[in-house]
Design an enzyme around this catalytic site. Sequence first.
Site, PDB file in Angstrom:
ATOM      1  N   THR B 132     -48.061   0.588 -33.751  1.00  0.00           N
ATOM      2  CA  THR B 132     -48.560   0.984 -32.431  1.00  0.00           C
ATOM      3  C   THR B 132     -50.024   0.605 -32.298  1.00  0.00           C
ATOM      4  OG1 THR B 132     -49.211   2.808 -30.973  1.00  0.00           O
ATOM      5  CG2 THR B 132     -48.889   3.370 -33.279  1.00  0.00           C
ATOM      6  N   ILE B 133     -50.353   0.019 -31.179  1.00  0.00           N
ATOM      7  CA  ILE B 133     -51.761  -0.316 -30.919  1.00  0.00           C
ATOM      8  C   ILE B 133     -52.583   0.947 -30.692  1.00  0.00           C
ATOM      9  CG2 ILE B 133     -51.214  -2.565 -29.911  1.00  0.00           C
ATOM     10  CD1 ILE B 133     -52.032  -1.218 -27.153  1.00  0.00           C
ATOM     11  N   ASP B 134     -51.910   2.090 -30.449  1.00  0.00           N
ATOM     12  CA  ASP B 134     -52.645   3.331 -30.197  1.00  0.00           C
ATOM     13  C   ASP B 134     -53.211   3.934 -31.476  1.00  0.00           C
ATOM     14  OD1 ASP B 134     -52.130   3.232 -27.492  1.00  0.00           O
ATOM     15  OD2 ASP B 134     -50.264   4.368 -27.661  1.00  0.00           O
ATOM     16  N   MET B 176     -56.170   0.846 -22.707  1.00  0.00           N
ATOM     17  CA  MET B 176     -54.975   1.664 -22.942  1.00  0.00           C
ATOM     18  C   MET B 176     -55.245   2.770 -23.961  1.00  0.00           C
ATOM     19  SD  MET B 176     -51.580  -0.605 -23.144  1.00  0.00           S
ATOM     20  CE  MET B 176     -50.522  -0.669 -21.712  1.00  0.00           C
ATOM     21  N   GLY B 177     -54.527   3.860 -23.816  1.00  0.00           N
ATOM     22  CA  GLY B 177     -54.655   4.967 -24.756  1.00  0.00           C
ATOM     23  C   GLY B 177     -54.359   6.260 -24.035  1.00  0.00           C
ATOM     24  N   GLU B 233     -57.669   4.889 -20.497  1.00  0.00           N
ATOM     25  CA  GLU B 233     -56.971   5.188 -19.239  1.00  0.00           C
ATOM     26  C   GLU B 233     -56.378   6.592 -19.289  1.00  0.00           C
ATOM     27  OE1 GLU B 233     -54.082   1.983 -18.947  1.00  0.00           O
ATOM     28  OE2 GLU B 233     -52.529   3.244 -19.786  1.00  0.00           O
ATOM     29  N   TYR B 292     -52.472  -4.605 -20.354  1.00  0.00           N
ATOM     30  CA  TYR B 292     -51.654  -5.143 -21.442  1.00  0.00           C
ATOM     31  C   TYR B 292     -52.358  -6.248 -22.221  1.00  0.00           C
ATOM     32  CZ  TYR B 292     -47.682  -2.617 -19.439  1.00  0.00           C
ATOM     33  OH  TYR B 292     -46.828  -1.645 -18.989  1.00  0.00           O
ATOM     34  N   PRO B 294     -54.933  -6.501 -24.371  1.00  0.00           N
ATOM     35  CA  PRO B 294     -55.273  -6.425 -25.800  1.00  0.00           C
ATOM     36  C   PRO B 294     -54.063  -6.444 -26.731  1.00  0.00           C
ATOM     37  CG  PRO B 294     -56.450  -4.736 -24.539  1.00  0.00           C
ATOM     38  CD  PRO B 294     -55.406  -5.327 -23.637  1.00  0.00           C
ATOM     39  N   ARG B 295     -52.901  -5.997 -26.268  1.00  0.00           N
ATOM     40  CA  ARG B 295     -51.864  -5.686 -27.248  1.00  0.00           C
ATOM     41  C   ARG B 295     -51.120  -6.870 -27.822  1.00  0.00           C
ATOM     42  NH1 ARG B 295     -47.573  -1.926 -23.945  1.00  0.00           N
ATOM     43  NH2 ARG B 295     -46.316  -3.526 -22.960  1.00  0.00           N
TER      44      ARG B 295
END
Lengths: 388, 388
Positions: B132-134, B176-177, B233, B292, B294-295
């Site tokens: 996960t990028i998170d 994102m996050g 976000e 979207y 960065p992911r």
Amino acid sequence: MSKVFVIAQGGGPTAVINQTVAGAALAARERFPGSKILGARHGVRGVAGDDYVDLTGLSETDLMRFANTPNSGLGSTRDKPDDAYCKRVLDGLDRAGASAFIYIGGNDTSGTLAVLDAAAGDHIHFIHAPKTIDNDLVENDHTPGFMSAALFVANAFLSVDLDFRAMRGVYIGIVMGRHAGFLTAAAAAWRRDDSDGPHLIYVPEVPFTETQLMEDIRKTVDRHGRCVVAMSEGVQTADHKPLAESLIPAHLHERDDHGNLQLSGGDLGLALQVAIKEDLPGVRARVDTFGYLPRGFLGTVSETDRQESFAIGRFAVENSEAGSGSVAQQFVDGRVTLKMVPLDAVAAKTKTMPADFLTPAGNHLTETGLAYFHRLLPPRPDAWTPFV
Amino acid sequence: MSKVFVIAQGGGPTAVINQTVAGAALAARERFPGSKILGARHGVRGVAGDDYVDLTGLSETDLMRFANTPNSGLGSTRDKPDDAYCKRVLDGLDRAGASAFIYIGGNDTSGTLAVLDAAAGDHIHFIHAPKTIDNDLVENDHTPGFMSAALFVANAFLSVDLDFRAMRGVYIGIVMGRHAGFLTAAAAAWRRDDSDGPHLIYVPEVPFTETQLMEDIRKTVDRHGRCVVAMSEGVQTADHKPLAESLIPAHLHERDDHGNLQLSGGDLGLALQVAIKEDLPGVRARVDTFGYLPRGFLGTVSETDRQESFAIGRFAVENSEAGSGSVAQQFVDGRVTLKMVPLDAVAAKTKTMPADFLTPAGNHLTETGLAYFHRLLPPRPDAWTPFV
């Protein structure tokens, strides 16, 4: 004879604009030994205010590190000098003892130089060195800074299209571009066939209607199960007004000194996201605003763009004795060639995409258009076609 | 003994998620010769519908090209199986003769596996491979996919900060996050001192007020002449509701099967842009939504991230005989170590940034926080400090 070169940067930054400063500075040292080389901070504002960085003695190592730093390292400005401001700039150049003023920028910058040139004596030559991610300067095949920004956009759309193969839906990426759609169209540079995104491109050169957009998206979703769209933030309705203008509350309109409305992809994006959700309920739909990301992104600087921007700075100095003018990067007999053209051949003019770059519907590149982008960008990365 | 491995991908894609598929497939061939290796299309949906890509005989060259392709190349899903759906998935696994089901995803994916594991017999082992990028999985020091996305964000903010040195103003990049601010905070990984942007970071872990934001921005502009902001976000007001939620018209609210509100940085961005223009009239202010980008961005894939994601796929297969579990990437005695933990140790839990990563005001990284990002990311590129 030793000389004084004043170098400045105007307008929006690019990933390679400092290369042109470095190219000019190194050429000045080589060709005119003993010359003084001054970098004006924030364009004409620095000239008027005697605010300079002395580049004369900077080591070549430091100059090349500066060259490889993205975005205008001398600072920039969007000031458009009126008569009084012009006088202050000319007085500044005289105080500095300038023999040549090299101003790196787009068509507004060229226009500023044309005004200064007309007001000055013959003792200073005004040289415009081109740059703009918009790729919209006449007399130029392509402009320094464009390749790197285009490389970001092509990478972004290749990646996003793979994303939307994995989980289907509608994606709109909004790309900078007020009058010319080159940067947006670069999104399609690495498409191989109809099934690859971006499936649709919308550029300022073609009148835009939301009805048509929705119909195009619906057709694409029916055919490919997803739809990836590249859209210029400057798309215009048939009355030649930017679509974004009608979406921004009038009291928030903001214009720069050149009269350009400050567009923001955000307003456009939000309006489109709402429209898609209402028109295609249940469909995953996302709109992203690329904004400033493509223009100075460190991860996608084009090596060719670096070299060309450097060469333009060198050429500007090497041709500074013959008189004022604009360096033009042309494409002749299969190769990139530099020449000097009159300042007002470039000033206040905008090059848009040639009509034969776009299909009659205006939302796809033709083979001619594709060939142009293939010539400028590296080949598509060797990505395996995914299994979906 | 030959086996049948079913591999699938769930949730949002990352730049390196296909590495884990390749690592698992190659390990299965080496360790369990004669095994069948099936890639399910679109996660559990493919398992339920017998929709597979047979990876058994794919050449190593093709498998590594697939590995280097960003975003989920088998397709993904956000389906959260209920009891009936679970039964269909288990029946599908039985039809395929699966001995192990390796599902690559975040905490929702781990949760799905825990439910399947509880309902299945002992003949199938369920292995969760993290991504996960998170970066929000408990038991993990960092998650596959995060480094590459973080590298995009760090590059973007370094570049944008140079842009806003050239022409001053206020910039907000929305990242994102939903619950964890790691990806947003990565924006500050390459700061050297107070004058470098991003000057402020806002993450979901710290209650957000627009009043405080405006005060912080005004102070920063007074001090540095510009202000670059990184904002998640998912920033939340004191009542733990996402700020974006109050800005999106209720009839447009859209939730996935896991109950997550689909956030869009665009709504937040537009509201902020209007607020800044009203609060700081005349100041250049821009808000971009990274969304979207960065992911799965091809230009900034981290080599370490590639290798770690591959190693996790391999480890998942190598440990698939001992029972069900989740592969955890931990940091022990100064090095990254893999181990198996129970599925429900990871399922439905969210790791947020440790409190000591943030200063008391919550809008800057501490030395501890910085050290974490320095360990994960390559060093700041050697960019010359510009002259402004």
